[in-house]
Design a protein around this motif. Structure first.
Motif, mmCIF file in Angstrom:
data_model
loop_
_atom_site.group_PDB
_atom_site.id
_atom_site.type_symbol
_atom_site.label_atom_id
_atom_site.label_comp_id
_atom_site.label_asym_id
_atom_site.label_seq_id
_atom_site.Cartn_x
_atom_site.Cartn_y
_atom_site.Cartn_z
ATOM 1 N N PHE A 233 5.632 -7.044 12.449
ATOM 2 C CA PHE A 233 4.671 -7.590 11.487
ATOM 3 C C PHE A 233 3.936 -6.454 10.781
ATOM 4 N N LYS A 234 3.552 -5.432 11.537
ATOM 5 C CA LYS A 234 2.917 -4.259 10.936
ATOM 6 C C LYS A 234 3.842 -3.625 9.901
ATOM 7 N N ALA A 235 5.121 -3.475 10.287
ATOM 8 C CA ALA A 235 6.083 -2.853 9.387
ATOM 9 C C ALA A 235 6.354 -3.731 8.169
ATOM 10 N N ALA A 236 6.440 -5.049 8.395
ATOM 11 C CA ALA A 236 6.689 -5.962 7.276
ATOM 12 C C ALA A 236 5.547 -5.922 6.268
ATOM 13 N N PHE A 237 4.315 -5.876 6.761
ATOM 14 C CA PHE A 237 3.177 -5.795 5.851
ATOM 15 C C PHE A 237 3.092 -4.417 5.205
ATOM 16 N N SER A 238 3.564 -3.389 5.904
ATOM 17 C CA SER A 238 3.601 -2.057 5.300
ATOM 18 C C SER A 238 4.541 -2.047 4.098
ATOM 19 N N ILE A 239 5.726 -2.633 4.285
ATOM 20 C CA ILE A 239 6.664 -2.728 3.169
ATOM 21 C C ILE A 239 6.122 -3.677 2.108
ATOM 22 N N GLY A 240 5.533 -4.800 2.556
ATOM 23 C CA GLY A 240 4.926 -5.736 1.606
ATOM 24 C C GLY A 240 3.837 -5.083 0.782
ATOM 25 N N ALA A 241 3.080 -4.171 1.428
ATOM 26 C CA ALA A 241 2.041 -3.437 0.702
ATOM 27 C C ALA A 241 2.648 -2.598 -0.408
ATOM 28 N N SER A 242 3.778 -1.988 -0.103
ATOM 29 C CA SER A 242 4.457 -1.182 -1.126
ATOM 30 C C SER A 242 4.928 -2.058 -2.281
ATOM 31 N N ILE A 243 5.526 -3.208 -1.941
ATOM 32 C CA ILE A 243 6.004 -4.119 -2.989
ATOM 33 C C ILE A 243 4.834 -4.640 -3.817
ATOM 34 N N LEU A 244 3.762 -5.050 -3.142
ATOM 35 C CA LEU A 244 2.588 -5.572 -3.856
ATOM 36 C C LEU A 244 1.988 -4.512 -4.766
ATOM 37 N N SER A 245 1.831 -3.288 -4.257
ATOM 38 C CA SER A 245 1.217 -2.238 -5.066
ATOM 39 C C SER A 245 2.100 -1.874 -6.260
ATOM 40 N N LEU A 246 3.410 -1.838 -6.040
ATOM 41 C CA LEU A 246 4.321 -1.520 -7.139
ATOM 42 C C LEU A 246 4.373 -2.648 -8.165
ATOM 43 N N THR A 247 4.294 -3.891 -7.682
ATOM 44 C CA THR A 247 4.264 -5.028 -8.605
ATOM 45 C C THR A 247 2.995 -5.010 -9.448
#
Length: 476
Positions: A162-176
């Motif tokens: 979950f930590k890793a998924a949100f870490s990647i999600g953070a990257s996607i959200l910030s890039l979006t």
């Protein structure tokens, strides 16, 4: 002997982690990873191509800030280990760092009204020092919670997924967010400042949500613990020596260091590759990065499931070679091969997800081994050391990236003017930095994973010995 209420359970906790706790812990990752991803992908490019800073000075800003950040990590880790408050050891640090984190991140993207290189250097260096102090106060205590919310070998992998998924999600959200903001605002200085403000607000909010959502579980775990001696009973130097004599811990450091040294150097050079070598508009860069991170997020829970069958070391050995092949492929990519660029981005993401998942799921098992060897729980210093080594090496690497671009004749952009054409030497340097160099670093990460000794069965033996020791202590 000193005692602490923040000790290890007398027996393994039977109640599984709730979805709410996992989600809240994952949300906390946004507090550090949204700012971190924006900095990794954009800061070097921003400093040279928007603020107009010389590449060597821009690399020096990154070097100074990362070295300071690395010094902070073990220090705040040790201090949080020693902290005693009604909120526990970690939460006071996270809450104290939340607001400065958001404010300083926003100020990092302000362009001062001067062209003096040394004034620009002083401004960005000063803000970076303040930002990374707040960043460490949030990120290191948050990372230690993985070892304090559960003790199960596979449940830790699930929590870290979950930590890793949100870490990647953070990257996607910030890039979006970057793509949306960049599409609507033409002025480079304004669009980066707005992006910094929006992401700063999200980061502050995420820290508060994490504390609110995990506190109940944290307190429940503490209620089941028996006292263990405090790490503060030993001098800091001796604690560091003990930690660095732990062979599995050195393997985890190597895996984490090589994973992020290779991949974050790639991230830092990616905008130069897309814009200067592939000759594409800047929104292609964010789309490429989203393709990488989106694939990594999709594969995260697949690798987590495979790890329950084959182990953490095995999935790293399966995923990272795919990323290595993709990075080497990027080096040979030619302008106009946009479709192939996206294919290689997806291939990179398949392996990248194991780099997010494996090191942090291994570290809590190392902490159990350390308690077996020393009788102490020192989550803070171990987490701080892992991040310290990674950040120090990354700081040096990013400084060298800026220096190599300078040596290769890269031409920085004057604020308000269009991007200049780069010489062939600079383009060649960009291609080497996007592929072969980080690929070689990842190979060393595979070697470290090969020698990592704590399997599921070994960890089970460690927990059994700890349980026997605690039962003996109970009857004394």
């Amino acid at each position: 002997m000193n005692h602490s209420p923040d000790a290890i359970p007398l027996k393994p906790r039977s109640e599984s982690l709730s979805l709410r706790t996992k989600l809240a812990y994952g949300v906390g990752e946004l507090g550090g990873e949204i700012p971190n991803n924006i900095l990794v992908f954009f800061l070097l490019f921003f400093l040279t191509s928007v603020a107009g800073l010389n590449p060597t000075l821009a690399g020096s800003v990154l070097l100074i800030s990362k070295v300071w950040d690395a010094v902070n990590d073990p220090l705040i880790g040790i201090l949080s280990d020693r902290t005693r408050s009604p909120l526990g050891r970690r939460y006071p640090w996270m809450l104290a760092g939340a607001i400065p984190l958001g404010v300083c991140f926003c100020l990092q993207w302000f362009v001062p009204p001067t062209t003096n290189q040394w004034l620009l250097f002083a401004y960005y260096s000063g803000i970076a020092l303040l930002f990374y102090t707040a960043f460490t106060a949030v990120a290191v205590p948050h990372s230690t919670l993985a070892a304090e919310l559960t003790t199960g070998y596979d449940e830790r992998t699930s929590l870290v997924s979950f930590k890793a998924a949100f870490s990647i999600g953070a990257s996607i959200l910030s890039l979006t967010l970057a793509q949306v903001i960049f599409a609507k605002i033409a002025d480079p200085s304004k669009k980066y400042l707005i992006l910094g403000g929006v992401c700063g607000i999200i980061a502050m909010s995420a820290v508060c949500v994490c504390v609110w959502g995990t506190y109940k579980r944290y307190q429940a775990i503490q209620a089941q613990r028996i006292p263990v001696s405090l790490s503060s009973s030993l001098p800091i130097r001796q604690q560091l020596q003990i930690a660095l004599s732990n062979f599995p811990f050195l393997c985890v450091i190597g895996i984490y260091l090589c994973s992020w040294l290779g991949l974050q150097v790639t991230a830092a050079i990616l905008p130069y590759f897309v814009i200067n070598w592939m000759r594409l508009p800047d929104h292609y860069f964010t789309q490429t990065a989203i393709a990488v991170q989106g694939t990594a997020l999709t594969m995260m829970f697949f690798w987590s499931a495979v790890a329950t069958r084959l182990g953490k070391r095995a999935i790293y050995g399966m995923g990272i070679p795919l990323t290595i092949c993709a990075l080497v492929g990027l080096c040979f990519l030619q302008p106009g091969q946009v479709g192939l660029m996206y294919v290689l981005a997806v291939m990179t993401g398949v392996g990248l997800s194991t780099a997010y998942l494996v090191p942090w799921s291994m570290l809590p098992d190392v902490l159990d081994l350390d308690e077996l060897n020393t009788g102490q729980r020192r989550e803070g210093i171990f987490c701080g050391l892992v991040v310290q080594f990674q950040k120090t090496a990354l700081a040096i690497a990013l400084f060298l990236v800026g220096k190599i671009l300078d040596w290769a004749g890269f031409i920085p952009t004057t604020p308000g003017q269009s991007l200049p054409s780069q010489p062939e030497s600079a383009l060649l340097a960009i291609r080497w930095l996007i592929g072969p160099v980080p690929a070689l670093v990842l190979v060393f990460g595979l070697v470290c994973a090969y020698f990592y000794p704590i399997t599921r069965s070994v960890h089970g033996e460690i927990l059994l010995k700890l349980l026997e020791r605690r039962n003996s202590s109970k009857h004394l």
